[in-house]
Design an enzyme around this catalytic site. Structure first.
Site, PDB file in Angstrom:
ATOM      1  N   SER A   8      42.792  40.652  31.283  1.00  0.00           N
ATOM      2  CA  SER A   8      42.551  39.295  30.781  1.00  0.00           C
ATOM      3  C   SER A   8      41.763  39.381  29.477  1.00  0.00           C
ATOM      4  O   SER A   8      40.627  39.877  29.465  1.00  0.00           O
ATOM      5  CB  SER A   8      41.753  38.491  31.805  1.00  0.00           C
ATOM      6  N   HIS A  33      47.143  39.059  30.171  1.00  0.00           N
ATOM      7  CA  HIS A  33      46.777  37.791  30.812  1.00  0.00           C
ATOM      8  C   HIS A  33      45.963  36.947  29.831  1.00  0.00           C
ATOM      9  O   HIS A  33      44.956  37.403  29.289  1.00  0.00           O
ATOM     10  CB  HIS A  33      45.968  38.086  32.072  1.00  0.00           C
ATOM     11  N   ASP A  35      43.986  33.369  29.254  1.00  0.00           N
ATOM     12  CA  ASP A  35      43.340  32.255  29.948  1.00  0.00           C
ATOM     13  C   ASP A  35      43.167  31.063  29.022  1.00  0.00           C
ATOM     14  O   ASP A  35      42.403  31.120  28.060  1.00  0.00           O
ATOM     15  CB  ASP A  35      41.977  32.702  30.479  1.00  0.00           C
ATOM     16  N   MET A  37      41.864  27.304  28.640  1.00  0.00           N
ATOM     17  CA  MET A  37      40.923  26.362  29.271  1.00  0.00           C
ATOM     18  C   MET A  37      40.670  25.193  28.329  1.00  0.00           C
ATOM     19  O   MET A  37      40.572  25.384  27.112  1.00  0.00           O
ATOM     20  CB  MET A  37      39.597  27.064  29.567  1.00  0.00           C
ATOM     21  N   HIS A  66      47.852  31.686  31.834  1.00  0.00           N
ATOM     22  CA  HIS A  66      47.220  30.989  32.971  1.00  0.00           C
ATOM     23  C   HIS A  66      46.614  29.691  32.434  1.00  0.00           C
ATOM     24  O   HIS A  66      45.620  29.723  31.715  1.00  0.00           O
ATOM     25  CB  HIS A  66      46.155  31.941  33.551  1.00  0.00           C
ATOM     26  N   MET A  68      44.517  26.608  32.688  1.00  0.00           N
ATOM     27  CA  MET A  68      43.441  25.918  33.421  1.00  0.00           C
ATOM     28  C   MET A  68      43.154  24.635  32.650  1.00  0.00           C
ATOM     29  O   MET A  68      42.098  24.478  32.023  1.00  0.00           O
ATOM     30  CB  MET A  68      42.208  26.830  33.495  1.00  0.00           C
ATOM     31  N   MET A 137      43.075  32.576  43.002  1.00  0.00           N
ATOM     32  CA  MET A 137      41.789  32.720  42.305  1.00  0.00           C
ATOM     33  C   MET A 137      40.768  33.296  43.277  1.00  0.00           C
ATOM     34  O   MET A 137      40.541  32.736  44.362  1.00  0.00           O
ATOM     35  CB  MET A 137      41.281  31.365  41.798  1.00  0.00           C
ATOM     36  N   GLY A 142      37.049  29.422  35.159  1.00  0.00           N
ATOM     37  CA  GLY A 142      36.254  28.903  34.048  1.00  0.00           C
ATOM     38  C   GLY A 142      35.552  29.970  33.232  1.00  0.00           C
ATOM     39  O   GLY A 142      35.363  29.797  32.037  1.00  0.00           O
ATOM     40  N   PHE A 143      35.195  31.061  33.891  1.00  0.00           N
ATOM     41  CA  PHE A 143      34.419  32.083  33.181  1.00  0.00           C
ATOM     42  C   PHE A 143      34.804  33.476  33.665  1.00  0.00           C
ATOM     43  O   PHE A 143      35.185  33.652  34.821  1.00  0.00           O
ATOM     44  CB  PHE A 143      32.916  31.865  33.423  1.00  0.00           C
ATOM     45  N   GLY A 144      34.658  34.436  32.762  1.00  0.00           N
ATOM     46  CA  GLY A 144      34.849  35.828  33.140  1.00  0.00           C
ATOM     47  C   GLY A 144      33.563  36.383  33.729  1.00  0.00           C
ATOM     48  O   GLY A 144      32.499  35.764  33.634  1.00  0.00           O
ATOM     49  N   GLY A 145      33.674  37.533  34.343  1.00  0.00           N
ATOM     50  CA  GLY A 145      32.488  38.259  34.798  1.00  0.00           C
ATOM     51  C   GLY A 145      31.792  37.695  36.020  1.00  0.00           C
ATOM     52  O   GLY A 145      30.640  38.030  36.284  1.00  0.00           O
ATOM     53  N   ASP A 175      43.028  36.987  40.601  1.00  0.00           N
ATOM     54  CA  ASP A 175      42.284  36.808  39.355  1.00  0.00           C
ATOM     55  C   ASP A 175      40.841  36.428  39.651  1.00  0.00           C
ATOM     56  O   ASP A 175      40.580  35.387  40.258  1.00  0.00           O
ATOM     57  CB  ASP A 175      42.993  35.689  38.566  1.00  0.00           C
ATOM     58  N   GLY A 176      39.922  37.295  39.206  1.00  0.00           N
ATOM     59  CA  GLY A 176      38.499  36.991  39.325  1.00  0.00           C
ATOM     60  C   GLY A 176      37.739  38.075  40.064  1.00  0.00           C
ATOM     61  O   GLY A 176      37.991  38.304  41.250  1.00  0.00           O
ATOM     62  N   GLY A 177      36.866  38.770  39.349  1.00  0.00           N
ATOM     63  CA  GLY A 177      36.037  39.783  39.991  1.00  0.00           C
ATOM     64  C   GLY A 177      36.796  41.007  40.454  1.00  0.00           C
ATOM     65  O   GLY A 177      36.342  41.716  41.357  1.00  0.00           O
ATOM     66  N   GLY A 197      39.287  41.088  33.677  1.00  0.00           N
ATOM     67  CA  GLY A 197      38.716  40.846  32.356  1.00  0.00           C
ATOM     68  C   GLY A 197      37.508  41.728  32.119  1.00  0.00           C
ATOM     69  O   GLY A 197      37.559  42.717  31.403  1.00  0.00           O
TER      70      GLY A 197
END
Ligand code: DX5
Ligand code: ZN
Length: 232
Positions: A8, A33, A35, A37, A66, A68, A137, A142-145, A175-177, A197
């Site tokens: 990402s 990927h 993102d 937003m 993606h 959002m 998800m 909304g946010f990376g990391g 997607d996420g973590g 990401g």
């Protein structure tokens, strides 16, 4: 099912996207990927079609966009024209999901539906056979990391059961973590497209981090580790 790695770019250096995309492609990225937003559906604002169009000039892998955003129907054609190969929309943002998914596919782009952590897997039941892929998800978008939500492993299993029961072989993207710790668990549960990401672009060597993620996630890795252990 083959494993696809989708870095990402949300965590990439936006002043050097071409350089960062080339690095993950050398590391074996299968998809890029992206993102998108809007500051409404999610609190953050990121990028739109002009940036996707610019990325398209340098990327050699398909672009996985993606969305959002609220009212994604208004922007689907713009993202198709910009070069998206896959487009996913949130079930929470779209009132007429079947229409939206059909619209994406009509443009020759692979269509996916995304579900947030609090959205039940059964929300996919009646759209399952129309989908090219599902995106689960494993953080609130909304946010990376952000930290991986552990329940997501069970969520992936549940989504797989819903898809199988409907007769759909659509792959599950997550997607996420996602990192070398969480990846093996979600792959074992049935995910086959891994978005990452921070784990990739937060590293000092995104090329190597892309390889490391695949090695950690692929079952062949575990066989290799065992062989090494036996020899040692
Ligand atoms: C979050 C985005 C993700 C994000 C993942 O809303 O959809 O694609 O970039 O970032 P990491 O891998 O850092 O959790
Ligand atoms: Zn994403």
């Amino acid at each position: 099912m083959s494993l696809l790695i989708a870095p990402s770019i949300l965590s990439a250096d936006f002043s050097a996207l071409g350089r960062d995309i080339a690095a993950v492609e050398r590391g074996g990225a299968d998809l890029i990927h992206v993102d998108v937003m809007d500051g409404h559906f999610v609190p953050n604002i990121t990028i739109g079609p002009p940036v996707v169009k610019a990325i398209k000039k340098v990327a050699t892998r398909p672009l996985d966009v993606h969305l959002m955003i609220e009212e994604p129907d208004r922007y689907i054609e713009a993202f198709v024209e910009a070069g998206a190969n896959m487009i996913s929309v949130h079930v929470e943002a779209v009132p007429h999901l079947h229409r939206t998914v059909t619209f994406i596919k009509k443009h020759g782009v692979r269509a996916g539906v995304v579900i947030n952590p609090a959205t039940p897997a059964v929300a996919l039941e009646d759209i399952a056979t129309t989908l090219d892929f599902v995106l689960v998800m494993s953080v609130n978008p909304g946010f990376g990391g952000q930290a991986f939500i552990p329940h997501s492993v069970e969520k992936v299993r549940h989504v797989r059961r819903v898809l199988d029961a409907a007769g759909s072989s659509a792959p599950i993207e997550i997607d996420g973590g996602i990192d070398t710790e969480t990846a093996p668990h979600v792959v074992a549960a049935g995910a086959s497209i891994l978005v990452a990401g921070h784990a990739i672009f937060g590293s000092s060597d995104p090329e190597q981090a892309t390889r490391a993620l695949r090695d950690a996630a692929a079952p062949s890795h575990h066989r290799a580790v065992r062989t090494t252990d036996i020899r040692a």
